[in-house]
Design a protein around this motif. Structure first.
Motif, PDB file in Angstrom:
ATOM      1  N   ALA A 125       0.835  -1.205   0.000  1.00  0.00           N
ATOM      2  CA  ALA A 125       0.000   0.000   0.000  1.00  0.00           C
ATOM      3  C   ALA A 125       0.867   1.252   0.000  1.00  0.00           C
ATOM      4  CB  ALA A 125      -0.936   0.007   1.205  1.00  0.00           C
ATOM      5  N   ILE A 126       1.960   1.226   0.749  1.00  0.00           N
ATOM      6  CA  ILE A 126       2.860   2.381   0.794  1.00  0.00           C
ATOM      7  C   ILE A 126       3.487   2.604  -0.581  1.00  0.00           C
ATOM      8  CG2 ILE A 126       4.993   3.302   1.784  1.00  0.00           C
ATOM      9  CD1 ILE A 126       4.155   1.857   4.406  1.00  0.00           C
ATOM     10  N   ASP A 127       3.885   1.519  -1.248  1.00  0.00           N
ATOM     11  CA  ASP A 127       4.434   1.640  -2.599  1.00  0.00           C
ATOM     12  C   ASP A 127       3.389   2.194  -3.558  1.00  0.00           C
ATOM     13  OD1 ASP A 127       6.860   0.652  -1.796  1.00  0.00           O
ATOM     14  OD2 ASP A 127       6.491  -1.380  -2.527  1.00  0.00           O
ATOM     15  N   THR A 128       2.137   1.781  -3.409  1.00  0.00           N
ATOM     16  CA  THR A 128       1.065   2.197  -4.306  1.00  0.00           C
ATOM     17  C   THR A 128       0.811   3.693  -4.234  1.00  0.00           C
ATOM     18  OG1 THR A 128       0.010   0.037  -4.133  1.00  0.00           O
ATOM     19  CG2 THR A 128      -1.367   1.838  -4.878  1.00  0.00           C
ATOM     20  N   ILE A 129       0.917   4.285  -3.038  1.00  0.00           N
ATOM     21  CA  ILE A 129       0.621   5.715  -2.904  1.00  0.00           C
ATOM     22  C   ILE A 129       1.850   6.606  -3.023  1.00  0.00           C
ATOM     23  CG2 ILE A 129      -1.403   5.323  -1.466  1.00  0.00           C
ATOM     24  CD1 ILE A 129       0.408   6.361   0.909  1.00  0.00           C
ATOM     25  N   SER A 130       3.034   6.010  -3.214  1.00  0.00           N
ATOM     26  CA  SER A 130       4.252   6.821  -3.197  1.00  0.00           C
ATOM     27  C   SER A 130       4.217   7.901  -4.265  1.00  0.00           C
ATOM     28  CB  SER A 130       5.494   5.947  -3.346  1.00  0.00           C
ATOM     29  OG  SER A 130       5.510   5.324  -4.606  1.00  0.00           O
ATOM     30  N   THR A 131       4.943   8.957  -4.006  1.00  0.00           N
ATOM     31  CA  THR A 131       4.915  10.158  -4.825  1.00  0.00           C
ATOM     32  C   THR A 131       5.775   9.997  -6.070  1.00  0.00           C
ATOM     33  OG1 THR A 131       4.686  11.376  -2.793  1.00  0.00           O
ATOM     34  CG2 THR A 131       5.263  12.642  -4.720  1.00  0.00           C
ATOM     35  N   THR A 132       5.263  10.489  -7.181  1.00  0.00           N
ATOM     36  CA  THR A 132       6.050  10.504  -8.419  1.00  0.00           C
ATOM     37  C   THR A 132       6.607  11.897  -8.635  1.00  0.00           C
ATOM     38  OG1 THR A 132       4.210  11.128  -9.828  1.00  0.00           O
ATOM     39  CG2 THR A 132       4.523   8.781  -9.452  1.00  0.00           C
ATOM     40  N   ARG A 133       7.567  12.004  -9.548  1.00  0.00           N
ATOM     41  CA  ARG A 133       8.169  13.288  -9.824  1.00  0.00           C
ATOM     42  C   ARG A 133       8.134  13.634 -11.309  1.00  0.00           C
ATOM     43  NH1 ARG A 133       9.536  10.842  -5.807  1.00  0.00           N
ATOM     44  NH2 ARG A 133      10.466   9.184  -6.957  1.00  0.00           N
ATOM     45  N   GLU A 178      17.651   8.925  -8.858  1.00  0.00           N
ATOM     46  CA  GLU A 178      17.958   7.526  -9.115  1.00  0.00           C
ATOM     47  C   GLU A 178      17.122   6.592  -8.252  1.00  0.00           C
ATOM     48  OE1 GLU A 178      22.119   6.675  -9.099  1.00  0.00           O
ATOM     49  OE2 GLU A 178      22.585   8.500 -10.207  1.00  0.00           O
ATOM     50  N   ASP A 179      16.812   6.975  -7.044  1.00  0.00           N
ATOM     51  CA  ASP A 179      16.033   6.139  -6.148  1.00  0.00           C
ATOM     52  C   ASP A 179      14.562   6.528  -6.266  1.00  0.00           C
ATOM     53  OD1 ASP A 179      14.780   4.795  -4.114  1.00  0.00           O
ATOM     54  OD2 ASP A 179      16.104   5.493  -2.526  1.00  0.00           O
ATOM     55  N   PRO A 180      13.695   5.625  -6.797  1.00  0.00           N
ATOM     56  CA  PRO A 180      12.284   5.984  -6.990  1.00  0.00           C
ATOM     57  C   PRO A 180      11.530   6.194  -5.683  1.00  0.00           C
ATOM     58  CG  PRO A 180      12.624   3.658  -7.419  1.00  0.00           C
ATOM     59  CD  PRO A 180      13.982   4.273  -7.224  1.00  0.00           C
ATOM     60  N   ASN A 181      12.098   5.779  -4.550  1.00  0.00           N
ATOM     61  CA  ASN A 181      11.452   5.982  -3.257  1.00  0.00           C
ATOM     62  C   ASN A 181      11.852   7.302  -2.605  1.00  0.00           C
ATOM     63  OD1 ASN A 181      10.024   3.493  -3.121  1.00  0.00           O
ATOM     64  ND2 ASN A 181      11.989   2.507  -2.814  1.00  0.00           N
ATOM     65  N   HIS A 182      12.748   8.021  -3.238  1.00  0.00           N
ATOM     66  CA  HIS A 182      13.229   9.288  -2.697  1.00  0.00           C
ATOM     67  C   HIS A 182      12.108  10.315  -2.792  1.00  0.00           C
ATOM     68  CE1 HIS A 182      16.114  12.064  -1.290  1.00  0.00           C
ATOM     69  NE2 HIS A 182      16.255  12.717  -2.408  1.00  0.00           N
ATOM     70  N   VAL A 183      11.912  11.110  -1.764  1.00  0.00           N
ATOM     71  CA  VAL A 183      10.721  11.945  -1.683  1.00  0.00           C
ATOM     72  C   VAL A 183      10.901  13.379  -2.178  1.00  0.00           C
ATOM     73  CG1 VAL A 183       8.792  12.535  -0.214  1.00  0.00           C
ATOM     74  CG2 VAL A 183      10.245  10.665   0.429  1.00  0.00           C
ATOM     75  N   PHE A 227      10.494   7.899   1.126  1.00  0.00           N
ATOM     76  CA  PHE A 227       9.063   7.917   1.386  1.00  0.00           C
ATOM     77  C   PHE A 227       8.618   6.766   2.294  1.00  0.00           C
ATOM     78  CE2 PHE A 227       4.634   6.957   0.605  1.00  0.00           C
ATOM     79  CZ  PHE A 227       4.062   8.195   0.780  1.00  0.00           C
ATOM     80  N   GLY A 228       8.975   5.544   1.932  1.00  0.00           N
ATOM     81  CA  GLY A 228       8.541   4.391   2.727  1.00  0.00           C
ATOM     82  C   GLY A 228       8.986   4.489   4.175  1.00  0.00           C
ATOM     83  N   ASP A 229      10.250   4.841   4.399  1.00  0.00           N
ATOM     84  CA  ASP A 229      10.780   4.955   5.771  1.00  0.00           C
ATOM     85  C   ASP A 229      10.075   6.065   6.545  1.00  0.00           C
ATOM     86  OD1 ASP A 229      12.557   2.960   5.082  1.00  0.00           O
ATOM     87  OD2 ASP A 229      14.244   4.339   4.761  1.00  0.00           O
ATOM     88  N   MET A 230       9.872   7.208   5.881  1.00  0.00           N
ATOM     89  CA  MET A 230       9.204   8.332   6.531  1.00  0.00           C
ATOM     90  C   MET A 230       7.778   7.950   6.920  1.00  0.00           C
ATOM     91  SD  MET A 230       7.927  11.913   4.872  1.00  0.00           S
ATOM     92  CE  MET A 230       6.725  10.961   3.959  1.00  0.00           C
ATOM     93  N   PHE A 231       7.071   7.303   6.009  1.00  0.00           N
ATOM     94  CA  PHE A 231       5.675   6.960   6.256  1.00  0.00           C
ATOM     95  C   PHE A 231       5.559   5.881   7.339  1.00  0.00           C
ATOM     96  CE2 PHE A 231       1.336   5.624   5.056  1.00  0.00           C
ATOM     97  CZ  PHE A 231       0.741   6.866   5.140  1.00  0.00           C
ATOM     98  N   ILE A 232       6.463   4.916   7.324  1.00  0.00           N
ATOM     99  CA  ILE A 232       6.454   3.869   8.358  1.00  0.00           C
ATOM    100  C   ILE A 232       6.740   4.477   9.724  1.00  0.00           C
ATOM    101  CG2 ILE A 232       7.705   1.832   9.199  1.00  0.00           C
ATOM    102  CD1 ILE A 232       7.891   1.007   6.181  1.00  0.00           C
TER     103      ILE A 232
END
Length: 171
Positions: free
Chosen positions: A42-50, A58-63, A145-150
């Motif tokens: 679920a966290i991956d599904t809502i993650s922010t795009t740029r 380079e890191d798609p999880n970077h916020v 993003f994932g770490d921040m949200f968790i």
């Protein structure tokens, strides 16, 4: 509702007064969270795009979270400029009516119980591309993003309990 919860995670991570999270397909929240335990998927599904911000990382999880100074007038102008999409506002009590015409959907925006005024000043946390016209106070390049949200969920019992109390959708 998900955008407001993500904005609350921004506040948890940065200590800002308010969080601003746009919701539209190419930039901002991509999906919704529902009441109950939140999974990694679920966290991956809502993650922010740029994509629309033109920011390449380079890191798609970077916020790419930043804090900016914003006045009440700048906030209202920002909402008016983005009148075609809902903008999640965390740290504020918001009354929003999606049935109203564009530009009239935000019925009330209060900070600590007081209606915001044009000259009020706030520190706002948002995705860099969403507030690019405002001067950056601090960039949180280390946030994932994932770490921040968790971390935010850990502080709230690892689940979303439904729409934030700060958001009242009028129908």
């Amino acid at each position: 509702e998900t955008a407001v919860v993500v904005g609350e995670a921004y506040l948890h991570a940065t200590g800002a007064d308010i969080g601003i999270v746009p919701c539209r397909a190419s930039f901002g929240m991509k999906n919704r969270l529902f009441e109950g335990p939140v999974t990694d998927k679920a966290i991956d599904t809502i993650s922010t795009t740029r994509m629309s911000a033109g920011i390449v990382v380079e890191d798609p999880n970077h916020v790419n979270i930043v804090t900016v100074k914003i006045t009440g007038q700048q906030l209202m102008d920002h909402l008016e400029k983005n009148k075609d999409t809902f903008v999640g506002l965390a740290g504020l009590d918001v009354e929003y009516d999606p049935s109203k015409p564009e530009g009239e959907r935000y019925l009330s925006i209060r900070y600590h119980g007081k209606e915001i005024a044009p000259d009020d000043e706030f520190t706002a946390a948002s995705v860099k591309g969403a507030v690019k016209s405002l001067p950056v106070v601090k960039s949180y390049d280390e946030l994932v993003f994932g770490d921040m949200f968790i971390s935010y969920l850990d502080s709230n019992g690892k689940e979303i309990s439904g729409p934030p109390k700060s958001l009242k959708i009028v129908k």
